[in-house]
Design a protein around this motif. Structure first.
Motif, PDB file in Angstrom:
ATOM      1  N   GLY A 101     -65.896 -70.300  24.532  1.00 45.72           N
ATOM      2  CA  GLY A 101     -66.858 -69.480  25.285  1.00 45.72           C
ATOM      3  C   GLY A 101     -66.435 -68.296  25.651  1.00 45.72           C
ATOM      4  N   THR A 102     -67.725 -67.389  25.560  1.00 45.14           N
ATOM      5  CA  THR A 102     -67.393 -65.939  26.107  1.00 45.14           C
ATOM      6  C   THR A 102     -68.395 -65.833  27.250  1.00 45.14           C
ATOM      7  OG1 THR A 102     -66.349 -65.065  23.897  1.00 45.14           O
ATOM      8  CG2 THR A 102     -67.360 -63.594  25.322  1.00 45.14           C
ATOM      9  N   ARG A 103     -68.000 -65.288  28.176  1.00 40.32           N
ATOM     10  CA  ARG A 103     -69.056 -64.975  29.323  1.00 40.32           C
ATOM     11  C   ARG A 103     -69.392 -63.580  29.175  1.00 40.32           C
ATOM     12  NH1 ARG A 103     -69.267 -67.762  34.908  1.00 40.32           N
ATOM     13  NH2 ARG A 103     -69.911 -69.109  33.268  1.00 40.32           N
ATOM     14  N   LEU A 104     -70.457 -63.147  28.791  1.00 39.66           N
ATOM     15  CA  LEU A 104     -70.899 -61.683  28.649  1.00 39.66           C
ATOM     16  C   LEU A 104     -71.523 -61.531  29.922  1.00 39.66           C
ATOM     17  CD1 LEU A 104     -71.483 -59.401  27.031  1.00 39.66           C
ATOM     18  CD2 LEU A 104     -73.857 -60.266  26.349  1.00 39.66           C
ATOM     19  N   THR A 105     -71.033 -60.263  30.610  1.00 39.29           N
ATOM     20  CA  THR A 105     -71.708 -59.616  31.598  1.00 39.29           C
ATOM     21  C   THR A 105     -72.213 -58.363  31.053  1.00 39.29           C
ATOM     22  OG1 THR A 105     -70.169 -60.517  32.748  1.00 39.29           O
ATOM     23  CG2 THR A 105     -71.129 -58.550  33.951  1.00 39.29           C
ATOM     24  N   VAL A 106     -73.757 -57.773  31.600  1.00 37.51           N
ATOM     25  CA  VAL A 106     -74.349 -56.799  31.325  1.00 37.51           C
ATOM     26  C   VAL A 106     -74.174 -55.953  32.379  1.00 37.51           C
ATOM     27  CG1 VAL A 106     -76.433 -55.694  30.503  1.00 37.51           C
ATOM     28  CG2 VAL A 106     -75.604 -57.901  29.516  1.00 37.51           C
TER      29      VAL A 106
ATOM     30  N   TRP B  38     -74.374 -85.553  19.115  1.00 34.54           N
ATOM     31  CA  TRP B  38     -74.050 -85.620  20.569  1.00 34.54           C
ATOM     32  C   TRP B  38     -73.005 -84.786  20.851  1.00 34.54           C
ATOM     33  CZ3 TRP B  38     -77.302 -88.056  24.036  1.00 34.54           C
ATOM     34  CH2 TRP B  38     -78.083 -89.144  23.664  1.00 34.54           C
ATOM     35  N   ILE B  39     -73.180 -83.983  22.125  1.00 33.13           N
ATOM     36  CA  ILE B  39     -72.456 -82.897  22.336  1.00 33.13           C
ATOM     37  C   ILE B  39     -72.322 -82.851  24.168  1.00 33.13           C
ATOM     38  CG2 ILE B  39     -72.131 -80.364  22.610  1.00 33.13           C
ATOM     39  CD1 ILE B  39     -73.692 -80.437  19.842  1.00 33.13           C
ATOM     40  N   ARG B  40     -71.125 -82.682  24.562  1.00 36.40           N
ATOM     41  CA  ARG B  40     -71.129 -82.886  25.933  1.00 36.40           C
ATOM     42  C   ARG B  40     -70.377 -81.603  26.620  1.00 36.40           C
ATOM     43  NH1 ARG B  40     -66.342 -87.675  27.216  1.00 36.40           N
ATOM     44  NH2 ARG B  40     -64.390 -86.391  26.358  1.00 36.40           N
ATOM     45  N   GLN B  41     -70.506 -81.630  27.897  1.00 30.86           N
ATOM     46  CA  GLN B  41     -69.996 -80.311  28.676  1.00 30.86           C
ATOM     47  C   GLN B  41     -69.434 -80.639  30.117  1.00 30.86           C
ATOM     48  OE1 GLN B  41     -72.840 -77.006  29.050  1.00 30.86           O
ATOM     49  NE2 GLN B  41     -71.243 -75.519  28.882  1.00 30.86           N
ATOM     50  N   LYS B  45     -67.058 -76.302  32.283  1.00 32.39           N
ATOM     51  CA  LYS B  45     -66.204 -76.018  30.984  1.00 32.39           C
ATOM     52  C   LYS B  45     -67.100 -75.725  29.814  1.00 32.39           C
ATOM     53  CE  LYS B  45     -62.439 -78.719  32.910  1.00 32.39           C
ATOM     54  NZ  LYS B  45     -61.347 -79.556  32.620  1.00 32.39           N
ATOM     55  N   GLY B  46     -66.316 -75.646  28.590  1.00 34.66           N
ATOM     56  CA  GLY B  46     -66.976 -75.484  27.404  1.00 34.66           C
ATOM     57  C   GLY B  46     -67.764 -76.637  26.904  1.00 34.66           C
ATOM     58  N   THR B  88     -63.664 -92.765  31.839  1.00 39.50           N
ATOM     59  CA  THR B  88     -62.734 -92.324  33.081  1.00 39.50           C
ATOM     60  C   THR B  88     -63.593 -91.070  33.694  1.00 39.50           C
ATOM     61  OG1 THR B  88     -61.310 -90.635  32.029  1.00 39.50           O
ATOM     62  CG2 THR B  88     -60.576 -93.080  32.046  1.00 39.50           C
ATOM     63  N   ALA B  89     -62.927 -90.591  34.595  1.00 38.02           N
ATOM     64  CA  ALA B  89     -63.423 -89.329  35.336  1.00 38.02           C
ATOM     65  C   ALA B  89     -63.588 -88.185  34.467  1.00 38.02           C
ATOM     66  CB  ALA B  89     -62.570 -89.073  36.755  1.00 38.02           C
ATOM     67  N   ALA B  90     -62.690 -88.178  33.476  1.00 34.06           N
ATOM     68  CA  ALA B  90     -62.767 -87.036  32.474  1.00 34.06           C
ATOM     69  C   ALA B  90     -63.753 -87.155  31.422  1.00 34.06           C
ATOM     70  CB  ALA B  90     -61.427 -87.018  31.657  1.00 34.06           C
ATOM     71  N   ASP B  91     -64.822 -88.024  31.581  1.00 31.90           N
ATOM     72  CA  ASP B  91     -65.901 -88.310  30.883  1.00 31.90           C
ATOM     73  C   ASP B  91     -67.155 -87.885  31.582  1.00 31.90           C
ATOM     74  OD1 ASP B  91     -64.350 -91.149  29.497  1.00 31.90           O
ATOM     75  OD2 ASP B  91     -64.591 -89.308  28.336  1.00 31.90           O
ATOM     76  N   THR B  92     -66.936 -87.344  32.832  1.00 37.90           N
ATOM     77  CA  THR B  92     -67.867 -86.950  33.477  1.00 37.90           C
ATOM     78  C   THR B  92     -68.336 -85.468  33.034  1.00 37.90           C
ATOM     79  OG1 THR B  92     -67.101 -87.997  35.511  1.00 37.90           O
ATOM     80  CG2 THR B  92     -68.654 -85.867  36.050  1.00 37.90           C
ATOM     81  N   ALA B  93     -69.647 -85.462  32.660  1.00 35.93           N
ATOM     82  CA  ALA B  93     -70.138 -84.068  31.883  1.00 35.93           C
ATOM     83  C   ALA B  93     -71.528 -84.115  31.819  1.00 35.93           C
ATOM     84  CB  ALA B  93     -69.536 -84.237  30.202  1.00 35.93           C
ATOM     85  N   MET B  94     -72.311 -83.096  31.533  1.00 30.14           N
ATOM     86  CA  MET B  94     -73.535 -83.046  30.758  1.00 30.14           C
ATOM     87  C   MET B  94     -73.341 -83.298  29.278  1.00 30.14           C
ATOM     88  SD  MET B  94     -76.628 -82.167  31.603  1.00 30.14           S
ATOM     89  CE  MET B  94     -76.726 -80.745  33.034  1.00 30.14           C
TER      90      MET B  94
END
Lengths: 107, 122
Positions: A101-106, B38-41, B45-46, B88-94
């Motif tokens: 990810g890249t955070r873009l600031t304008v 399925w995708i998580r965040q 984080k990313g 585990t706690a590491a699976d906490t995510a959106m």
């Protein structure tokens, strides 16, 4: 797996051009897709393929690729473009991956 | 237009199984040449791809999660589901569900659900 690298942060003055870059070996074969994510929102696809924009994405967004790098360019950045941008691609095994990810600031 | 909506418990205990469902409206999971992902965040984080299911029922999982993940599809209900075991706690995510398309060297996730937050805690 698809390992993709992005610069963590980029800034641009309002109305100027900004390029966000993604690097990874898989990009030599597969195109990247790009996602814009604003706080509290789901990611939004803004670019895919060589230079394809989904319906509704402004034409100030464009894409390009060369070698192991893909870029998302915003020509005339607007305040509403401030967001996190993620690239994604897959590998030959069909696994997908995202850049950090890249955070873009304008400014 | 096609819309995706995640549902499931927002709190899961450690070592238990996380179960989420994505309901597809305005279209069908069995129509077109789409896969369902399925995708998580994790907070702050990313994005991390978890896996996808084809409308034929075949699956593809992230190597890092493969031993704990099951994704399935129910075409009669236009839903697809995620099960992640031994959390585990590491699976906490959106957790997001998304529609993905592939055409040659081109792909992408073109429609996303709004996401559902899952917290792993005793």
């Amino acid at each position: 797996s698809s390992e993709l690298t992005q610069d963590p942060a980029v800034s641009v003055a309002l109305g100027q051009i900004v390029r966000i870059t993604c690097r990874g070996d898989n990009l030599r074969k597969y195109y990247a897709s790009w996602y814009q994510q604003k706080p509290g929102q789901a990611p939004l696809l803004v670019m895919y393929g060589q230079d394809s924009r989904p319906s509704g994405i402004p034409d100030r967004f464009s894409g390009s690729s060369s070698g192991n790098a893909a870029s998302l360019t915003i020509n005339g950045a607007q305040a509403e473009d401030e967001a996190d941008y993620y690239c994604s691609s897959r590998d030959s095994g069909g696994d997908h991956g995202f850049g950090g990810g890249t955070r873009l600031t304008v400014l | 237009q096609v819309q995706l909506q995640e549902s499931g418990p927002g709190l899961v205990k450690p070592s238990e199984t996380l179960s989420l469902t994505c309901t597809v409206s305005g279209g069908s999971v069995s129509s077109g040449s789409y896969d369902w992902s399925w995708i998580r965040q994790p907070p702050g984080k990313g994005l991390e791809w978890i896996g996808y299911v084809y409308n034929s029922g075949g699956t593809k999982y992230s190597p890092s999660l493969k031993s704990r993940v099951t994704i399935s599809i129910d075409t009669s209900r236009s839903q697809f589901s995620l099960k992640l075991s031994y959390v585990t706690a590491a699976d906490t995510a959106m957790y997001y569900c998304a529609r993905s398309f592939t055409s040659g060297w081109v792909d992408g996730f073109d429609i996303w659900g709004q996401g559902t937050m899952v917290i792993v805690s005793p």
